[in-house]
Scaffold this motif. Structure first.
Motif, mmCIF file in Angstrom:
data_model
loop_
_atom_site.group_PDB
_atom_site.id
_atom_site.type_symbol
_atom_site.label_atom_id
_atom_site.label_comp_id
_atom_site.label_asym_id
_atom_site.label_seq_id
_atom_site.Cartn_x
_atom_site.Cartn_y
_atom_site.Cartn_z
ATOM 1 N N ALA A 3 -6.088 -4.304 -4.346
ATOM 2 C CA ALA A 3 -5.922 -5.234 -3.241
ATOM 3 C C ALA A 3 -5.272 -6.517 -3.706
ATOM 4 O O ALA A 3 -4.494 -6.786 -2.972
ATOM 5 C CB ALA A 3 -7.329 -5.801 -2.726
ATOM 6 N N SER B 280 -12.064 4.017 4.364
ATOM 7 C CA SER B 280 -11.688 4.964 3.323
ATOM 8 C C SER B 280 -12.992 5.825 3.002
ATOM 9 O O SER B 280 -12.961 6.811 2.625
ATOM 10 C CB SER B 280 -11.082 4.617 2.308
ATOM 11 O OG SER B 280 -11.658 3.364 1.931
ATOM 12 N N LEU C 210 -3.858 -3.011 5.733
ATOM 13 C CA LEU C 210 -5.080 -2.147 5.814
ATOM 14 C C LEU C 210 -4.653 -0.620 5.518
ATOM 15 O O LEU C 210 -5.543 0.171 4.795
ATOM 16 C CB LEU C 210 -5.725 -2.104 7.012
ATOM 17 C CG LEU C 210 -6.973 -1.596 7.308
ATOM 18 C CD1 LEU C 210 -8.302 -2.038 6.237
ATOM 19 C CD2 LEU C 210 -7.559 -1.703 8.533
ATOM 20 N N LEU D 241 -9.882 -7.451 4.804
ATOM 21 C CA LEU D 241 -8.815 -6.340 4.236
ATOM 22 C C LEU D 241 -9.691 -5.406 3.493
ATOM 23 O O LEU D 241 -9.709 -4.131 3.576
ATOM 24 C CB LEU D 241 -7.816 -7.062 3.298
ATOM 25 C CG LEU D 241 -6.614 -5.924 2.922
ATOM 26 C CD1 LEU D 241 -5.935 -5.298 4.051
ATOM 27 C CD2 LEU D 241 -5.529 -6.676 2.086
ATOM 28 N N GLY E 263 -11.050 -1.841 4.686
ATOM 29 C CA GLY E 263 -10.383 -0.635 4.058
ATOM 30 C C GLY E 263 -11.509 0.285 3.255
ATOM 31 O O GLY E 263 -11.335 1.558 3.420
ATOM 32 N N GLU E 264 -12.364 -0.434 2.513
ATOM 33 C CA GLU E 264 -13.402 0.311 2.211
ATOM 34 C C GLU E 264 -14.302 1.213 3.178
ATOM 35 O O GLU E 264 -14.333 2.468 2.787
ATOM 36 C CB GLU E 264 -14.598 -0.596 1.391
ATOM 37 C CG GLU E 264 -14.188 -1.020 -0.081
ATOM 38 C CD GLU E 264 -14.561 -0.059 -0.982
ATOM 39 O OE1 GLU E 264 -15.092 1.031 -0.770
ATOM 40 O OE2 GLU E 264 -14.499 -0.359 -2.272
ATOM 41 N N TYR F 106 -1.137 0.597 -5.678
ATOM 42 C CA TYR F 106 -1.181 0.109 -3.967
ATOM 43 C C TYR F 106 0.112 -0.390 -3.603
ATOM 44 O O TYR F 106 0.453 0.000 -2.415
ATOM 45 C CB TYR F 106 -2.228 -0.703 -4.099
ATOM 46 C CG TYR F 106 -3.532 -0.347 -3.989
ATOM 47 C CD1 TYR F 106 -3.886 0.383 -5.118
ATOM 48 C CD2 TYR F 106 -4.551 -0.748 -2.957
ATOM 49 C CE1 TYR F 106 -5.466 0.632 -5.090
ATOM 50 C CE2 TYR F 106 -5.747 -0.090 -3.198
ATOM 51 C CZ TYR F 106 -6.182 0.326 -4.180
ATOM 52 O OH TYR F 106 -7.338 0.819 -4.097
ATOM 53 N N VAL G 194 -4.373 -0.342 1.484
ATOM 54 C CA VAL G 194 -5.651 -0.194 0.937
ATOM 55 C C VAL G 194 -6.315 1.101 1.166
ATOM 56 O O VAL G 194 -6.646 1.523 0.471
ATOM 57 C CB VAL G 194 -6.493 -1.571 1.113
ATOM 58 C CG1 VAL G 194 -7.709 -1.279 0.484
ATOM 59 C CG2 VAL G 194 -5.663 -2.723 0.682
ATOM 60 N N SER G 195 -6.479 1.252 2.445
ATOM 61 C CA SER G 195 -7.351 2.519 2.986
ATOM 62 C C SER G 195 -6.444 3.633 2.314
ATOM 63 O O SER G 195 -7.142 4.709 1.675
ATOM 64 C CB SER G 195 -7.085 2.809 4.249
ATOM 65 O OG SER G 195 -7.728 1.535 4.975
#
Lengths: 324, 325, 340, 636
Positions: A265, A113, A196, A105, A109-110, A148, A199-200
């Motif tokens: 997260a 993004s 996702l 995740l 996500g990192e 979030y 988080v993104s």
């Protein structure tokens, strides 16, 4: 990059990790309540049983040096003890079970993004005041201001509960992951989509804001004027000159950010029942599962330190000025 | 640049302490006016200010607008009543009016934000000044500690610290009407976010220390405490203000998140706590968006407002404004 | 001269070029900057020409518009800058109406720039030789290896030892960086090189070396040079002609030999007068009493009038016309208006 | 540093195709041979696969699927054949006949030797004054007075008892395969690091456990009893009831355990769903700190904040100030029962209502306080006999929001009597410590709490809950620190009795605690379960006032039928979306676009709201940024 630079960073990382290990030990011994009592909230326990339990968990020995020494020793061996909550399971295996989902995740996500956020931020900063900047930065600022879970809740209401496009929670469909090949991936992807996205989106907001200002700062540098004077295409100026320089502060920021990302997260995981470290943290916190909490803290803190170390190294590779 | 010249504000780093007391105040007032004029020119900063003033007024006297806080016993509606003329924003699972709770939440969320900011600033500024001014071993040590805190996953740390601190203060303690659970959140935010402030203040102190007027004071035999207070502190004030606003935004964010996870206090519902209640009662799944939206929108607006203001102030006040979180 | 120099070009002239046209002809250029309170008329009606192989010095106080004039040629303006009038004709092609995309054809290939302060003008994270090779590769569509080879030749030409080829900007000394900057400007074999105070940040010794290098390259390569500087001595040594600007307008223009020996405009005279020794510190320039005018609302008449010891009533109300003399000097001053 | 355009394009395509993959086929093709899954949701994470390390209801459910008890539970929670298929009670022993021809899930024969081994573990532990693991299970045997077991032949087991109680038929001790577990002594099994072998005689065997996600059980091919329609059982864990309910609505789940009142209300009107209120074997209580009662002990600088708490008349008076019907309605949404005595109504044969019940009346409470010698002062505050205003500290755990909700009411009602209440919420660890007197190692000197608001849940036998009030539980389980030798004597007496004789004593004990008002039991919690009837039939509550699953035993798992094959009997006949041709769960949300009518309307309004908010916010910020980027400040 010189050996000295590398050595310095390495040493710093090691000292920090040592401090974290010590802090970790102290913090958890300071925690209130006695774990055996919580676990043994049981009608028919005799005092002997309580004592025996304490002995079994090593809680009867003096804090320093016995508990500290055995703690450091076993930590070095990778033995973090047994979970209080998930009885019969070593902490390492409890955590190991959850690392994958979180890595999936947070990592994806990192990745998304970093690409999207940096692309948007770079473009917005490059064309400051343009449509992309106005809309993109507006959206980014709003996203940046959203916890979030505030991003996640409406996503559930709209796309899962409302439209039914995605499942509301979990990582796999009920019944587990033993589907044949393409189905299990599709199933995972459908479950992953909303967390996702959460988080993104949160990260895209941050990264695009950061990248935008980094690019704006870079844009006024003389070497950008030089590049323009060379008659290079705008895109080339951005890619070859503005971007690499603007990325320098970003590398560090992304690494430092990792701690916050994990924090965020946690809430995303709770909203979506994502079986990762976040939900584990909360479960462990609620049942005062010290060994697991300890393990998570250690893992996260060390990861952040290592990420910072990696950032330093990448920075060194990207910026020739540090190489000496 | 040209604006700065036109306003007659002293070019960077002029010794504010040079003039007599009255003179200094006059100078301050002039600076303040000039600054206000520049700030007013920033649309984003003004938007932030308007939103902030709105919520600030709500926070100052929630009773005035919506009456006393609706508790389980004072609930005026039925469970999950949809928005209506009587209950503009509907009701939650206990039939408590959401408008009422959101407005009261403003007070609690913003008080926590404010107190956390104060703690962060006190720690950050004092340690930053001391480190920057003393230099050498003290500086080194303090900055290593700050580095350590910067690296720590603050959120996880906050989760762990909260129960430890609750034990220290006791859950039924109250300070200035704030219950212990919330005090803990405040302290936790303070502990985990002072380092960034300290770094900023330190670097500015370092450069100020080398300035002529500080040298002059030192030569005349003014003690370090006095130099810091009278000569350096006034000159880092602008940084502190800009930093404070941004800290506030992140404090509200952290508070909301911690409360959402369940570390809040149901007797003093902040926005995060209301959202926690909504999550627990399954409001999203029941389609009761009105339980979620008002506190969520409030949180976002306030954080947005502070971020906009902070950015504007930072641009205007920070001599070397640069990329940062 | 013209044909000879153009014949040396490695790369063809632009398609629309008129082979017979003069190299550069700037007419009534007006470059303004938009500010909150109005337009800053940084360059307001400047005309001049440049012939093949010629070196033109642009001098004046800081803020007089000399850099803006030069950068306007290839429209390297900040986002709030606009060319609001006039023409810039290169080989007879007017560059002003061109889009940015079209203008890219002329940037660096025809007009390149040696910026002041090479530390900032060079990208810190890219090897110097790659920065030099870049325009060759992307503008002349050469292969990467050919471009790098060309870059190495250029570096050799400007006197950078081959062992420094892989260096990054911060690894070079100030003089070296400026040499590299010059090498970069020459990469596409341009018709015109603009030197924007190329020696300002350097110490006197290195300054002299760089100037010698520039002069030598100009001769060898038949470059045309526009040299922007505070430093009249540099102009005297390097340039054929000099253009003195004041507050966005031309004060006086002509052959260096004429203008320096017989300055006609009161401003030029002040400039030179304030310059007892031609090798003196350039800071003496600023000793002219008074301040340059506000360019948002410039004086209706001669812009130098408020500071001019010889100001007449007409100076305050009417813009002085430019008057050309037989010795090639052009002056904008009411003192000479009657003789025209 | 250079990124080629082609690479970027490739990345983009990958992302897009991933997106297509995600959104693409909503309904997955399901092979006909796929096993039939029963999916059961709970918000309670499992703690262990080792029965001796299980403390949570969900884990009990898990181990009971894998292992049989010697005597199981019937439809009404009565003793029913399980590992033993019959038994004979005599004066000092019970002779069990072990089911013949029974096999373990690995095919090995299951005999009385396994039963003797399993019970002997507990007897050994008791003999050593120890427990196995957490000590919940083996204690059953001690409570039932079992002293010795014998297995004269493969089908016979004899258990000797000290008394005639029926508790021997309610022993939660899993019967383990001796040939596998036999190589371990009880200490090894008790160890938290012991990884329990998963072979049992229960209907299903644990096949996979992902902590925080699910436990998957597969059918035991050798199970002796009826076979449920499902081939596999999945106990799925959710971190919130909300997501669990949504999974139930979408058809991902067949059964949801423990939804909240609002969700329950909205689900019970849904066609194809059955909502069950199962009485819980427990309660939520106000426990008064009565330290010193019966012992006369005091703690220097500690103990309850006022001696009034030791006065039954004071506690009794407070009891009149609690409006329990309202509390039940507002906190539990009306589900559950009004709290009275210490044996919950679900244990129907033992529960009695108090003979002198307290009814809600603030005035009456005031009168009783006045009469008991607790007058009001000038400011309207209630004074204790020392003349000090009474301020009670009410503490509760942070594990459930309902505690705080209930506390709000209590605070309000006590306030009306002039008794101020300070509330404190603690994690359960801190709270447990707080309840311990110093002699049991409590750190707080009992000085931090006057009233505890928490909950208990017990075994089928009332003794587990009644034991809380014994003197010897002070410092252990007691959270009121109450001691009454008369009560202890009655406890010892009823433990040896059975039938009506026992009921009579238990009734007296319930009344004693009620009249003494040691506890004010606020309500008996309810388990709110909801299940779907479109895929499985044969649901029945066990016992009748309970719910189908997570009840006594796991019998209902073996009785489920294929609802799509035969018309579902009874009230659920209307159920079942017609499209469900395949009995296998499809994760396709399209199969049942479920949200209820109220949810639907609210949902779409919610969407509109969110969209509008997003547009306004973005537009506002965009406007600001546009203004901000007027040229001029750009470069200089």
């Amino acid at each position: 990059m010189s050996a000295r630079y590398l050595g310095q960073r390495l040493l710093q990382a090691i000292v920090t990790i040592a401090a974290i290990v010590l802090l970790n030990f102290l913090l958890f011994r300071l925690m209130p309540g006695s774990p055996e009592r919580i676990l043994l909230r049981n009608p028919n326990l005799s005092q002997q049983v309580v004592e025996a339990t304490r002995a079994r968990w090593g809680l009867d020995k003096p804090l320093i040096p016995d508990q500290l020494v055995s703690y450091i020793g076993s930590t070095l061996e990778g033995d973090l003890g047994y979970s209080f909550k998930f009885r019969g399971q070593p902490v390492t295996s409890v955590i190991a079970d959850r690392v994958g989902p979180t890595l999936l995740l947070v990592g994806l996500g990192e990745l998304i993004s970093v690409f999207v956020g940096i692309a948007i931020g770079a473009y917005a900063g490059w064309r400051r005041g343009g449509v992309v900047d106005r809309v993109g930065s507006g959206v980014s600022l709003v996203l940046y201001s959203m916890p979030y879970f505030v991003i996640g809740m409406p996503l559930i209401v709209i796309f899962a509960a409302g439209l039914g496009w995605f499942p509301t929670s979990g990582m796999t469909s009920v019944g587990g992951g033993d589907r044949p090949f393409p189905d299990n991936i599709i199933d995972l992807a459908r479950h992953l989509a909303l967390p996702l996205a959460t988080v993104s989106l949160g990260l895209i907001g941050q990264y695009s804001i950061l990248m935008r200002s980094a690019i704006i700062e870079t844009r006024s540098e003389d070497y950008i004027t030089t590049a323009r004077a060379k008659g290079l295409r705008d895109g080339r100026v951005l890619r070859a000159h503005a971007f690499p320089n603007a990325m320098l502060p970003m590398v560090t920021l992304i690494a430092i950010n990792l701690g916050y990302v994990i924090g965020g997260a946690i809430t995303a995981e709770i909203v979506f029942s994502w079986p990762g470290l976040g939900t584990l943290t909360v479960t462990a916190l609620q049942s005062r599962d010290y060994p697991v909490l300890q393990g998570i803290f250690l893992l996260v803190a060390v990861s952040v330190v290592l990420a910072n170390l990696a950032a330093d190294i990448i920075y060194g590779l990207l910026d020739p000025r540090v190489r000496r | 640049m040209s604006a700065a010249r036109a306003s007659g504000a002293p070019v960077s780093g002029a010794p504010v302490s040079g003039a007599g007391k009255a003179g200094r105040w006059r100078l301050r007032a002039a600076q303040l006016r000039a600054f206000a004029a520049r700030y007013a020119g920033r649309a984003d900063g003004m938007l932030g200010l308007v939103v902030l003033v709105f919520f600030g007024i709500l926070a100052l006297a929630p009773e005035l607008f919506v009456g006393p806080l609706e508790t389980a016993t004072r609930a005026s509606a039925h469970a999950f009543d949809a928005p209506s003329a009587q209950h503009l924003l509907g009701a939650d699972d206990l039939g408590r009016d959401i408008l009422n709770r959101t407005v009261h939440g403003a007070r609690i969320s913003m008080t926590i934000g404010l107190m956390a900011t104060v703690i962060t600033l006190v720690f950050g500024v004092v340690l930053g000044l001391v480190a920057g001014y003393s230099g050498g071993l003290v500086d080194n040590l303090l900055m290593r500690i700050a580095d350590f805190f910067l690296v720590l996953p603050t959120f996880v740390l906050a989760l762990i610290l909260a129960p430890v601190l609750i034990e220290v203060v006791g859950a039924d303690a109250e300070v200035m009407g704030i219950r212990a659970t919330l005090l803990v959140i405040i302290v936790v935010i303070g502990i985990t976010s002072w380092a960034a402030t300290a770094r900023i203040i330190r670097s500015q102190t370092l450069s100020l220390k080398e300035r002529m007027f500080v040298d002059r004071a030192r030569v005349v035999g003014v003690g370090p405490g006095r130099i810091i207070l009278r000569h350096i502190l006034p000159n880092v004030m602008n940084l502190i203000v800009a930093n404070a606003v941004l800290t506030f935004a992140s404090a509200v964010l952290t508070e909301t998140t911690l409360s959402f996870i369940g570390l809040g206090d149901p007797f003093q519902p902040s926005w995060g706590q209301i959202l926690n209640g909504a999550q627990d009662s399954g409001a999203a799944g029941l389609g009761a968006w009105w339980v979620i939206a008002p506190p969520a929108v409030s949180v976002v607006l306030v954080i947005l407002a502070f971020t906009l203001m902070g950015n504007a102030l930072d641009d205007l006040l920070n001599p070397k404004s640069r990329v940062r979180r | 001269m013209t044909a000879e120099i153009r014949g040396r070009r490695q790369w063809p002239l632009p398609k629309q070029a008129d082979p017979a046209a003069p190299l550069l002809r700037v007419n009534n250029l007006q470059t303004h900057f938009q500010l909150g309170r109005g337009w800053v008329k940084a360059v307001d009606g400047v005309s001049f020409g440049l012939d093949d192989g010629e070196a033109l010095g642009l001098v004046g106080e800081s803020g007089c518009g000399k850099t803006t004039t030069a950068l306007s040629l290839v429209r390297l303006l900040p986002s709030n800058g606009r060319i609001r009038g006039g023409s810039v004709e290169l080989f007879g092609i007017d560059l002003v109406p061109k889009t940015d995309r079209q203008l890219d054809r002329y940037r660096w290939r025809e007009i390149s720039i040696v910026f002041q302060g090479a530390m900032n003008a060079l990208n810190p994270v890219v090897q110097v030789r790659r920065q030099i090779a870049e325009p060759v590769q992307y503008r002349l569509n050469q292969s990467e290896s050919a471009s790098l080879k060309r870059a190495d030749e250029l570096l050799d030409m400007v006197g950078i030892p081959s062992r420094r080829l892989g260096a990054y900007p911060h690894e070079l000394s100030g003089g070296m960086r400026q040499r590299a900057m010059i090498a970069m400007a020459l990469a596409c074999d341009p018709a015109i090189v603009i030197g924007d105070e190329p020696t300002t940040a350097l110490d006197a010794m290195v300054q002299a070396q760089i100037l010698v290098l520039l002069e030598q390259l100009r001769r060898d390569l038949g470059l045309s040079l526009i040299l922007i500087t505070h430093d009249l001595s540099v102009v005297a040594e390097t340039c054929d002609r000099v253009l003195v600007m004041y507050a966005g307008r031309v004060a006086e223009e002509g052959p260096v030999s004429r203008v320096f020996t017989e300055p006609r405009h009161p401003y030029t005279r002040k400039l030179l007068g304030a310059f007892p020794n031609i090798r003196s510190d350039r800071r003496t320039l600023e000793t002219i009493p008074g301040e340059p005018p506000d360019l948002v609302n410039p004086p209706a008449g001669c812009r130098f009038a408020p500071r001019c010891a010889q100001a007449m009533p007409v100076c305050a109300g009417t813009l002085p016309p430019e008057v050309s003399f037989d010795d090639g000097v052009r002056v904008a001053c009411h003192l000479f208006g009657t003789t025209a | 540093m250079r990124t080629s355009r082609r690479a970027t394009a490739a990345r983009l395509i990958t992302m897009l195709s991933l997106g297509a993959l995600v959104l693409g086929p909503a309904a997955l093709p399901v092979a006909a041979t796929d096993p039939v899954l029963l999916t059961v949701g709970t918000t309670q994470d499992f703690d262990s696969a080792n029965p001796y390390q299980s403390a949570l209801v969900s884990s009990y459910e898990a181990f009971q699927l894998t292992y049989d008890l010697l005597v199981g539970f019937g439809a009404d929670a009565e003793p029913a054949p399980a590992f033993a298929d019959s038994w004979v009670r005599s004066a000092d022993k019970v002779t069990f006949h072990i089911r013949s021809g029974m096999q373990w899930s690995n095919g090995a024969p299951a005999t009385s030797a396994d039963a003797c081994f399993s019970w002997q573990l507990a007897i050994d532990a008791h003999a050593a004054d120890d427990t196995i693991g957490l000590g919940y299970l083996d204690q059953n045997l001690t409570d039932a007075g079992v002293t010795k077991v014998e297995c004269p032949d493969a089908q016979t087991m004899i258990a000797y008892t000290t008394d005639q109680s029926d508790r021997i038929f309610q022993i939660y001790l899993p019967i383990l395969p001796k040939n596998i577990w036999g190589s371990y002594d009880y200490k090894t099994i008790a160890d938290q690091s012991f990884s329990a072998p998963l072979v049992g005689t229960g209907p299903y065997t644990l096949a996979e456990w992902k902590t925080g996600q699910y436990m998957r059980f597969v059918r035991n091919p050798h199970y002796w009893g009826p076979k449920g329609f499902e081939d596999e059982v999945v106990l799925q864990i959710f971190s919130s009831t909300d997501t669990m309910v949504q999974a139930l609505r979408s058809g991902d789940l067949d059964y949801a355990r423990g939804v909240n009142a609002a969700q329950f209300g909205s689900l019970k009107t849904q066609p194809g769903m059955v909502a069950v209120v199962g009485g819980s074997n427990g309660w939520t209580q106000l426990a008064f700190n009565t330290y010193g009662t019966g012992t006369g002990k005091t703690i220097k600088g500690g103990g309850p904040s006022t001696k009034a708490l030791l006065d039954p008349a004071f506690r009794d008076a407070l009891g009149y100030a609690i409006d329990k019907p309202l509390l039940l309605d507002r906190v539990l949404g009306g589900y559950g029962d009004i709290g009275t005595t210490i044996v919950p109504p679900i244990i129907g044969q033992y529960h009695v209502e108090p003979t002198t019940p307290r009814t809600f009346s603030i005035d009456l409470a005031k009168q009783k306080l006045d009469a008991a010698g607790y007058p009001l002062d000038a400011k309207g505050k209630r004074l204790d006999k020392e003349g000090k205003p009474i301020v009670l500290r009410l503490v509760m755990p942070d594990s459930d929001e309902n505690y705080a909700k209930a506390a709000e009411f209590v605070k309000d009602w006590y306030g009306q009597l002039g008794v101020d209440v300070q509330t404190g919420i603690y994690d359960s660890g801190t709270l447990t410590d707080m309840l311990l007197p110093p002699e049991a190692g409590g750190k707080g000197n009992l000085a931090k709490y006057d009233i505890e608001l928490w909950a208990w849940a017990g075994n089928p036998d009332p003794n587990t809950l009644m034991a809380i009030f014994r003197c010897d539980q002070i410092g252990n389980m007691s959270d009121s620190n109450y001691c009454n030798p008369a009560y202890d004597a009655m406890f010892d007496e009823e433990s040896k009795l059975s039938g009506d004789a026992r009921k009579a004593v238990v009734a007296k004990m319930q009344n004693l605690i009620y009249d003494e008002a040691v506890y004010d039991i606020l309500y008996y919690d309810a388990n709110l379960d909801v299940y779907r009837t479109d895929r499985f039939g044969g649901w029945s509550n066990m016992p009748a006032n309970g719910q189908p699953l997570f009840s006594y035993g796991t019998r209902n798992y073996t009785l489920l039928t294929d609802a799509t094959a035969v018309p579902t009997p009874g009230p659920t006949a209307t159920a079942g979306p017609s499209g469900a041709a395949t009995p296998v769960p499809s994760s396709a949300p399209s199969a049942s676009p479920a949200p209820g009518s109220s949810g639907d309307g609210g949902g779409s309004t919610g969407i509109i709201f969110v969209v509008v908010f997003a547009v306004v916010a973005v537009a506002g910020v965009a406007l600001v940024l546009r203004k901000r980027s007027t040229p001029g400040e750009d470069e200089e």
